[in-house]
Design a protein around this motif. Structure first.
Motif, short mmCIF file in Angstrom:
data_model
loop_
_atom_site.label_atom_id
_atom_site.label_comp_id
_atom_site.label_asym_id
_atom_site.label_seq_id
_atom_site.Cartn_x
_atom_site.Cartn_y
_atom_site.Cartn_z
N LEU A 1 0.83 -1.20 0.00
CA LEU A 1 0.00 0.00 0.00
C LEU A 1 0.86 1.26 0.00
CD1 LEU A 1 -2.90 1.16 0.24
CD2 LEU A 1 -2.55 1.14 2.70
N PHE A 2 1.90 1.26 0.82
CA PHE A 2 2.80 2.41 0.88
C PHE A 2 3.58 2.58 -0.43
CE2 PHE A 2 6.73 4.62 2.22
CZ PHE A 2 6.15 5.77 2.72
N GLY A 3 3.89 1.47 -1.10
CA GLY A 3 4.57 1.55 -2.39
C GLY A 3 3.70 2.21 -3.45
N ARG A 4 2.40 1.93 -3.40
CA ARG A 4 1.48 2.53 -4.37
C ARG A 4 1.12 3.97 -4.02
NH1 ARG A 4 -3.19 -1.45 -4.24
NH2 ARG A 4 -4.31 0.41 -4.88
N PHE A 5 1.04 4.27 -2.72
CA PHE A 5 0.64 5.60 -2.27
C PHE A 5 1.62 6.10 -1.21
CE2 PHE A 5 -3.22 3.22 -3.36
CZ PHE A 5 -3.71 4.02 -4.37
N PRO A 6 2.78 6.62 -1.61
CA PRO A 6 3.81 7.01 -0.63
C PRO A 6 3.43 8.22 0.23
CG PRO A 6 4.50 7.55 -2.86
CD PRO A 6 3.22 6.79 -2.98
N MET A 7 2.36 8.91 -0.12
CA MET A 7 1.98 10.07 0.69
C MET A 7 1.21 9.67 1.95
SD MET A 7 -0.46 9.27 -1.55
CE MET A 7 -0.31 10.03 -3.11
N LEU A 8 0.79 8.41 2.05
CA LEU A 8 0.04 7.94 3.21
C LEU A 8 0.97 7.62 4.37
CD1 LEU A 8 -2.50 5.46 1.59
CD2 LEU A 8 -2.92 7.80 2.33
N GLN A 9 0.45 7.78 5.57
CA GLN A 9 1.16 7.35 6.77
C GLN A 9 0.61 5.98 7.13
OE1 GLN A 9 0.35 9.55 10.30
NE2 GLN A 9 2.06 8.66 11.41
N VAL A 10 1.43 4.94 6.99
CA VAL A 10 1.00 3.57 7.23
C VAL A 10 1.74 3.02 8.44
CG1 VAL A 10 0.79 1.25 6.26
CG2 VAL A 10 0.57 3.24 4.77
N LEU A 11 0.98 2.59 9.45
CA LEU A 11 1.54 2.01 10.66
C LEU A 11 0.96 0.63 10.88
CD1 LEU A 11 1.06 5.11 12.99
CD2 LEU A 11 3.14 4.46 11.80
N ILE A 12 1.66 -0.19 11.67
CA ILE A 12 1.18 -1.51 12.06
C ILE A 12 0.85 -1.45 13.55
CG2 ILE A 12 1.72 -3.97 12.23
CD1 ILE A 12 1.69 -2.94 9.36
N TYR A 13 -0.39 -1.79 13.91
CA TYR A 13 -0.84 -1.78 15.30
C TYR A 13 -0.80 -3.20 15.84
CZ TYR A 13 -3.83 -1.32 19.38
OH TYR A 13 -4.33 -1.35 20.65
N ASP A 14 -0.08 -3.38 16.96
CA ASP A 14 -0.01 -4.67 17.64
C ASP A 14 -0.96 -4.63 18.83
OD1 ASP A 14 0.63 -7.05 18.84
OD2 ASP A 14 2.73 -6.56 19.21
N ALA A 15 -2.00 -5.44 18.80
CA ALA A 15 -3.02 -5.40 19.85
C ALA A 15 -2.51 -5.96 21.17
CB ALA A 15 -4.25 -6.16 19.41
N ALA A 16 -1.55 -6.88 21.13
CA ALA A 16 -1.04 -7.48 22.37
C ALA A 16 -0.29 -6.44 23.21
CB ALA A 16 -0.14 -8.66 22.05
N THR A 17 0.54 -5.62 22.56
CA THR A 17 1.31 -4.61 23.29
C THR A 17 0.69 -3.22 23.18
OG1 THR A 17 2.71 -4.20 21.36
CG2 THR A 17 3.46 -5.87 22.94
N LYS A 18 -0.35 -3.08 22.36
CA LYS A 18 -1.05 -1.82 22.13
C LYS A 18 -0.10 -0.71 21.67
CE LYS A 18 -4.70 -2.92 25.30
NZ LYS A 18 -5.49 -2.57 26.46
N THR A 19 0.75 -1.08 20.69
CA THR A 19 1.70 -0.12 20.13
C THR A 19 1.52 -0.02 18.63
OG1 THR A 19 3.38 -1.84 19.87
CG2 THR A 19 3.44 -0.55 21.91
N ARG A 20 1.89 1.13 18.10
CA ARG A 20 1.89 1.37 16.65
C ARG A 20 3.33 1.53 16.21
NH1 ARG A 20 -3.26 5.32 15.63
NH2 ARG A 20 -4.53 4.46 17.27
N SER A 21 3.71 0.84 15.17
CA SER A 21 5.08 0.94 14.67
C SER A 21 5.06 1.23 13.17
CB SER A 21 5.86 -0.34 14.95
OG SER A 21 5.23 -1.43 14.33
N PRO A 22 5.96 2.11 12.71
CA PRO A 22 6.01 2.40 11.27
C PRO A 22 6.60 1.21 10.51
CG PRO A 22 7.74 3.56 12.44
CD PRO A 22 6.90 2.90 13.48
N LEU A 23 6.34 1.19 9.22
CA LEU A 23 6.94 0.15 8.37
C LEU A 23 8.44 0.34 8.31
CD1 LEU A 23 4.36 0.07 5.47
CD2 LEU A 23 4.67 -1.63 7.24
N GLN A 24 9.17 -0.73 8.30
CA GLN A 24 10.64 -0.67 8.25
C GLN A 24 11.12 -0.72 6.83
OE1 GLN A 24 12.47 -0.20 11.02
NE2 GLN A 24 10.60 -0.18 12.23
#
Length: 75
Positions: A52-75
């Motif tokens: 998704l980020f490759g097709r639309f680089p202007m978006l802010q895409v994060l991954i949310y982990d429900a176990a730790t309740k954290t959001r991390s950016p794509l690496q």
């Protein structure tokens, strides 16, 4: 003339995921601050997020982990 409509299959109730409530399990994509898709493993969420980020680089895409309740950016 009226045609009768017969249902051949029973419709299953949809599992509705609200975009304003954080999921309780698994991993989710967060696009521009909104929860979008839900995945069971982190690898699948990262693959879809990277595509998704490759097709639309202007978006802010994060991954949310429900176990730790954290959001991390794509690496």
């Amino acid at each position: 003339m009226r045609k009768t409509i017969t249902l051949t299959e029973e419709t299953q109730p949809r599992k509705i995921q609200r975009a304003d409530v954080a999921p309780a399990e698994g991993f989710s994509l967060v696009v521009d601050g909104h929860f979008k898709a839900h995945y069971d493993d982190e690898k699948a969420a990262k693959e879809v997020g990277a595509e998704l980020f490759g097709r639309f680089p202007m978006l802010q895409v994060l991954i949310y982990d429900a176990a730790t309740k954290t959001r991390s950016p794509l690496q």
